[in-house]
Write a protein that holds these residues in place. Structure first.
Motif, PDB file in Angstrom:
ATOM      1  N   SER A  60      34.483  21.918  -4.050  1.00 21.90           N
ATOM      2  CA  SER A  60      34.465  23.369  -3.489  1.00 21.90           C
ATOM      3  C   SER A  60      35.040  23.510  -2.322  1.00 21.90           C
ATOM      4  CB  SER A  60      32.917  23.837  -3.867  1.00 21.90           C
ATOM      5  OG  SER A  60      32.208  23.006  -3.023  1.00 21.90           O
ATOM      6  N   VAL A  87      32.765  37.164 -15.726  1.00 17.42           N
ATOM      7  CA  VAL A  87      32.123  37.502 -17.009  1.00 17.42           C
ATOM      8  C   VAL A  87      31.115  38.474 -16.825  1.00 17.42           C
ATOM      9  CG1 VAL A  87      30.383  36.539 -18.586  1.00 17.42           C
ATOM     10  CG2 VAL A  87      32.270  35.133 -17.987  1.00 17.42           C
ATOM     11  N   GLN A  98      33.102  34.129  -1.096  1.00 17.22           N
ATOM     12  CA  GLN A  98      34.024  33.014  -1.297  1.00 17.22           C
ATOM     13  C   GLN A  98      33.324  31.576  -1.070  1.00 17.22           C
ATOM     14  OE1 GLN A  98      37.770  33.531  -2.098  1.00 17.22           O
ATOM     15  NE2 GLN A  98      36.926  35.476  -2.557  1.00 17.22           N
ATOM     16  N   THR A  99      32.826  31.113  -2.140  1.00 18.92           N
ATOM     17  CA  THR A  99      32.063  29.868  -1.956  1.00 18.92           C
ATOM     18  C   THR A  99      32.604  28.559  -2.438  1.00 18.92           C
ATOM     19  OG1 THR A  99      31.212  30.226  -4.382  1.00 18.92           O
ATOM     20  CG2 THR A  99      29.529  30.972  -2.571  1.00 18.92           C
ATOM     21  N   GLY A 100      33.798  28.919  -3.092  1.00 17.67           N
ATOM     22  CA  GLY A 100      34.733  27.754  -3.306  1.00 17.67           C
ATOM     23  C   GLY A 100      34.085  27.059  -4.758  1.00 17.67           C
ATOM     24  N   ARG A 101      33.253  27.393  -5.240  1.00 18.47           N
ATOM     25  CA  ARG A 101      32.531  27.051  -6.614  1.00 18.47           C
ATOM     26  C   ARG A 101      33.108  27.915  -7.960  1.00 18.47           C
ATOM     27  NH1 ARG A 101      27.046  24.896  -5.806  1.00 18.47           N
ATOM     28  NH2 ARG A 101      26.816  24.234  -3.929  1.00 18.47           N
ATOM     29  N   VAL A 102      34.059  27.303  -8.543  1.00 16.90           N
ATOM     30  CA  VAL A 102      34.825  27.907  -9.498  1.00 16.90           C
ATOM     31  C   VAL A 102      33.939  28.298 -10.580  1.00 16.90           C
ATOM     32  CG1 VAL A 102      36.716  27.532 -11.393  1.00 16.90           C
ATOM     33  CG2 VAL A 102      36.638  26.114  -9.332  1.00 16.90           C
ATOM     34  N   ARG A 103      32.689  27.636 -10.912  1.00 20.47           N
ATOM     35  CA  ARG A 103      31.808  28.169 -11.881  1.00 20.47           C
ATOM     36  C   ARG A 103      31.139  29.453 -11.519  1.00 20.47           C
ATOM     37  NH1 ARG A 103      27.718  24.497 -13.379  1.00 20.47           N
ATOM     38  NH2 ARG A 103      27.313  24.180 -11.166  1.00 20.47           N
ATOM     39  N   LEU A 137      37.613  24.884  -1.228  1.00 23.43           N
ATOM     40  CA  LEU A 137      38.473  26.347  -1.038  1.00 23.43           C
ATOM     41  C   LEU A 137      37.564  27.296  -0.695  1.00 23.43           C
ATOM     42  CD1 LEU A 137      41.615  26.413  -0.965  1.00 23.43           C
ATOM     43  CD2 LEU A 137      41.335  27.457  -3.293  1.00 23.43           C
ATOM     44  N   LYS A 138      37.008  27.566   0.407  1.00 25.13           N
ATOM     45  CA  LYS A 138      35.859  28.616   0.384  1.00 25.13           C
ATOM     46  C   LYS A 138      36.267  29.164   1.694  1.00 25.13           C
ATOM     47  CE  LYS A 138      32.608  25.401   1.848  1.00 25.13           C
ATOM     48  NZ  LYS A 138      31.243  24.587   1.272  1.00 25.13           N
ATOM     49  N   GLY A 139      35.772  30.781   1.822  1.00 25.37           N
ATOM     50  CA  GLY A 139      36.126  31.437   3.044  1.00 25.37           C
ATOM     51  C   GLY A 139      35.134  30.957   4.052  1.00 25.37           C
ATOM     52  N   SER A 160      33.751  37.641   2.851  1.00 28.42           N
ATOM     53  CA  SER A 160      34.079  35.987   2.960  1.00 28.42           C
ATOM     54  C   SER A 160      32.865  35.079   2.384  1.00 28.42           C
ATOM     55  CB  SER A 160      34.836  35.434   4.277  1.00 28.42           C
ATOM     56  OG  SER A 160      33.791  35.388   5.051  1.00 28.42           O
ATOM     57  N   ALA A 195      33.668  32.215 -12.155  1.00 28.70           N
ATOM     58  CA  ALA A 195      33.824  32.310 -13.768  1.00 28.70           C
ATOM     59  C   ALA A 195      32.587  33.386 -14.075  1.00 28.70           C
ATOM     60  CB  ALA A 195      33.774  31.338 -14.366  1.00 28.70           C
ATOM     61  N   ALA A 196      31.413  32.934 -13.524  1.00 24.44           N
ATOM     62  CA  ALA A 196      30.273  33.705 -13.952  1.00 24.44           C
ATOM     63  C   ALA A 196      30.303  35.199 -13.470  1.00 24.44           C
ATOM     64  CB  ALA A 196      28.923  33.041 -13.280  1.00 24.44           C
ATOM     65  N   LEU A 212      32.615  19.512 -10.455  1.00 24.55           N
ATOM     66  CA  LEU A 212      33.354  20.917  -9.996  1.00 24.55           C
ATOM     67  C   LEU A 212      32.650  21.150  -8.576  1.00 24.55           C
ATOM     68  CD1 LEU A 212      34.307  23.278 -12.849  1.00 24.55           C
ATOM     69  CD2 LEU A 212      35.861  22.466 -10.644  1.00 24.55           C
ATOM     70  N   ASP A 213      31.452  21.220  -8.632  1.00 20.52           N
ATOM     71  CA  ASP A 213      30.484  21.632  -7.427  1.00 20.52           C
ATOM     72  C   ASP A 213      30.771  20.839  -6.064  1.00 20.52           C
ATOM     73  OD1 ASP A 213      29.574  23.573  -8.874  1.00 20.52           O
ATOM     74  OD2 ASP A 213      27.376  22.854  -8.993  1.00 20.52           O
ATOM     75  N   VAL A 272      31.546  26.553 -20.050  1.00 17.81           N
ATOM     76  CA  VAL A 272      32.555  26.549 -18.889  1.00 17.81           C
ATOM     77  C   VAL A 272      31.463  27.124 -17.642  1.00 17.81           C
ATOM     78  CG1 VAL A 272      33.996  28.188 -17.557  1.00 17.81           C
ATOM     79  CG2 VAL A 272      34.519  27.529 -19.910  1.00 17.81           C
ATOM     80  N   LEU A 273      30.366  27.838 -18.256  1.00 16.11           N
ATOM     81  CA  LEU A 273      29.408  28.286 -16.912  1.00 16.11           C
ATOM     82  C   LEU A 273      28.506  27.231 -16.433  1.00 16.11           C
ATOM     83  CD1 LEU A 273      28.588  31.750 -17.588  1.00 16.11           C
ATOM     84  CD2 LEU A 273      30.205  30.826 -16.211  1.00 16.11           C
TER      85      LEU A 273
END
Lengths: 102, 611
Positions: free
Chosen positions: A98, B598, B586-591, A100-102, B583, B594-595, A94-95, A24-25
């Motif tokens: 991206s 964890v 909030q990078t928008g990077r799902v990984r 959806l960020k603030g 804010s 997740a990290a 995935l990268d 996943v990572l």
């Protein structure tokens, strides 16, 4: 009744879980991420079953059934999303996805 | 009939509500505006007749409308109180008010904001009636602030011109300074007497306080502050000349006949308290004398017809304060009444001149109007004669009474009398300077009198009152302590009577015959300086500008971003910084998320295990 000792079962489950987590990572392709998550589900399921067989309880297996159903549902939704993502962005990285960020 | 007393202030209030909320056509608005005051005046007449038919020691009537509020020991009721003093005030307000409302129908006929004008006027009359009918100081204060508000609204009536708005704010703020002092006076009275009922205050103060001790002196001085602001006396007098920015009927009603006399009424109403503070009485007399002289000299140099009358009003109010200061209460109210007659007449006549000349107010652009505007001329003549207090006019009786009472006052009465007589001389000069310049001499400006009845009738009635008003007997039997003054040595008597003639003579020589002496005086450097000094109203505006307004504006400039506000804006910017930091994650990077999850889980579990 000499089955597999609980330590072995749990060790295997931990190993599988860590492998899934690592996937996943580090994986960038969303399909591989989903597959890694499946591995993590199954590691958890394995831990339940091991526990169930250690204490001679059916609960562990019932929990595994639930996890399996959950995983199926998750995959159904997840793959649908993956299809839509690919249609819209022509990528599964995935990268890159991206926004959806603030 | 006395039970209908509540209707007298209610009628104008109803008129106000109708004019504000019903968008009435012009004719109906005039009917409502004038009619409400007319009805109130008629009712006042009936009530007055009934009150005066009672024996003189029973001439008071109290009508409690409702209990207003009660806090701790203090119970305040909304109560009206009628005695001969409030009756006289009420008659002046409704009577003169009615005439001026009638005149306004003609004067304001072309104005777009006709209804608004009458709405404000009606509200003013209602507030003024509350002021004089209030049984306790709270109701009085309500009316007091109400008339202040209406004065503000009406001075700034033509709000298109920023100068009018400035004049309105100036009047409001300067009188507010006085009102603050008065409010403090009320607090002091509540604290020490636990009542604000005027009659109760009188009794309690007489029972508890020694004459001349610091409490009554302080209370009287604080109340005096309010009176000074409202009645445009030194040192809070600067607003009145600027208040002339309003329409002329306003100047006649509010800034000559009624509102500015509220201070005189307040002191007369509270005279028992002031009797306990002889020091304050002397101060009142001195302030009155100083004001009447200073504003008299200022009136000598003004060129605007309404400003001359405004300074003259201040000067006459100075006479009333002089009378109050020497304890001649009824003389002060008497002068209040006659002044209301002739000053309203003068202002309305000035208004007639102004509209005949298409809003020209500079007297040096007028001249020889005697033939062109005969009605205005005769009104001015009669009003001017009453103002200068020539024998047989109404002003003579009241001013004579004041000056004689002053002359027999123990503490420096002769000096005050001298100031009063000098003031009478100046009054003669500036009044007839105005009349000679405007109505005699070379004809200037094309003017025509084309007034309807609504303008002529009030002028004629006020002319009659200005002449005969001196014979109205004021029914102050028991209210004021009798003033014992000998009728003066014959010298004092004669001087007091003759001085106005001298003033008129001087005016005749200087402004009718074109005196060479005056020319050379006004050419000389010192003469110029003196003229400029007087013209500016003795530099009071300049002084206040320099010592109060400028420092205050500096403080405002410094504190432009409110000091207190800066704390809250600091909080806001802190929140904004934190928000940026958060804010940022909030990078928008799902990984990445997740990290972090964890890492969080591992560290929590780790902490749990370690423990």
């Amino acid at each position: 009744m000499t089955g597999v000792p609980i330590e072995h079962g749990l060790l295997l489950a931990t190993l599988l879980f860590s492998l899934g987590l690592l996937g996943v990572l580090v994986r960038r392709n969303i399909i591989f991420v989903l597959m890694s998550m499946e591995i993590m589900f199954n590691a958890v399921g394995l831990a339940f079953i091991t526990g169930g067989s250690r204490w001679m309880q059916a609960d562990g297996q019932i929990m595994f059934m639930l996890v399996l159903t959950l995983a199926a549902a998750e995959v159904a939704v997840g793959l649908a999303l993956v299809l839509q993502l690919y249609k819209r962005f022509k990528t599964l990285d995935l990268d890159v996805l991206s926004k959806l960020k603030g | 009939m006395l039970n209908l007393l509540w209707l007298v202030p209610t009628l104008p209030l109803v008129g106000f509500v109708l004019l504000v909320f019903g968008s009435l056509p012009r004719k109906l608005a005039a009917c409502v505006g004038v009619g409400s005051i007319g009805l109130a005046a008629a009712l006042t007449l009936l009530i007055g007749l009934q009150l005066l038919s009672l024996p003189s020691d029973e001439q008071l009537f109290r009508q409690m409308l409702w209990a207003w509020f009660s806090v701790a020991e203090l119970n305040v009721n909304f109560t009206l109180y009628l005695d001969p003093l409030s009756l006289v005030m009420m008659s002046i307000i409704t009577g003169i008010g009615f005439l001026i409302h009638l005149y306004s129908v003609g004067y304001m006929a072309d104005d777009v904001a006709f209804n608004r004008f009458f709405a404000y006027m009606n509200l003013f009359v209602a507030a003024m009636l509350l002021l004089v009918l209030g049984d306790n100081l709270v109701v009085l204060y309500l009316g007091w602030e109400g008339v202040g508000l209406c004065s503000y609204l009406l001075i700034g009536f033509w709000y298109d011109n920023p100068a009018n708005g400035y004049a309105a704010r100036k009047a409001f703020i300067v009188t507010r300074i006085g009102d603050t002092s008065m409010a403090l006076g009320l607090f002091l009275l509540v604290m020490h007497l636990e009542t604000l009922d005027i009659q109760a205050i009188t009794q309690q103060a007489n029972a508890l306080w020694l004459p001349g001790s610091w409490l009554p002196v302080l209370a009287a001085a604080l109340l005096l502050g309010g009176a000074l602001g409202k009645s445009a006396q030194l040192p809070l007098q600067t607003w009145l000349p600027d208040a002339m920015a309003g329409p002329t009927p306003i100047s006649a009603l509010i800034h000559a006949a009624t509102m500015v006399t509220a201070g005189v009424y307040l002191i007369a109403r509270m005279h028992e308290l002031f009797l306990l503070a002889p020091q304050v009485m002397v101060v009142i007399a001195v302030i009155g004398a100083a004001t009447l002289l200073i504003s008299g000299f200022t009136a000598l140099t003004q060129t605007d017809i309404k400003r001359i009358l405004a300074f003259s009003t201040m000067s006459q109010l100075g006479y009333m304060f002089l009378a109050l200061g020497v304890g001649a209460w009824s003389a002060a109210i008497f002068h209040l009444m006659t002044h209301a007659f002739f000053k309203a007449l003068l202002f309305l006549a000035a208004g007639a001149v102004i509209i005949s000349l298409h809003h020209e107010q500079n007297i040096f652009k007028m001249g020889g109007l005697r033939k062109r505007l005969p009605l205005s001329f005769w009104c001015f003549m009669i009003g001017g004669l009453a103002l200068t207090a020539l024998p047989l006019t109404s002003g003579y009786y009241s001013k004579h009474e004041i000056l004689l009472a002053t002359a027999s006052f123990e503490n420096g009465g002769m000096w005050l009398w001298l100031a009063g007589v000098a003031g009478a001389l100046i009054t003669g000069i500036y009044t007839f300077r105005l009349i000679f310049i405007v109505f005699f001499g070379e004809q200037q400006g094309a003017a025509q009198e084309s007034f309807g009845m609504v303008i002529r009738l009030p002028l004629v009635v006020l002319c009659v009152l200005s002449v005969l008003g001196g014979w109205i007997p004021l029914p102050f039997g028991e209210i004021f302590p009798a003033l014992h003054f000998d009728h003066g040595s014959s010298l004092v008597n004669w001087l007091t009577t003759l001085v106005p003639f001298v003033g008129i003579g001087i005016a005749y020589l200087c402004f009718y015959k074109n005196n060479a002496l005056l020319e050379s005086l006004s050419k000389a450097r010192s003469g110029q300086l003196l003229r400029r000094f007087w013209f500016s109203g003795w530099g009071f505006d300049w002084f206040y500008e320099l010592f109060f307004i400028t420092p205050f504006m500096c403080l405002i400039a410094i504190n432009k971003n409110d000091v207190v506000d800066s704390f809250y804006s600091l909080l806001a910017s802190l929140a904004r910084v934190l928000h940026r930091l958060l804010s940022f994650t909030q990078t928008g990077r799902v990984r990445w998320y997740a990290a972090v999850i964890v890492l969080g889980v591992v560290s929590f579990v780790g902490v749990g295990v370690m423990r």
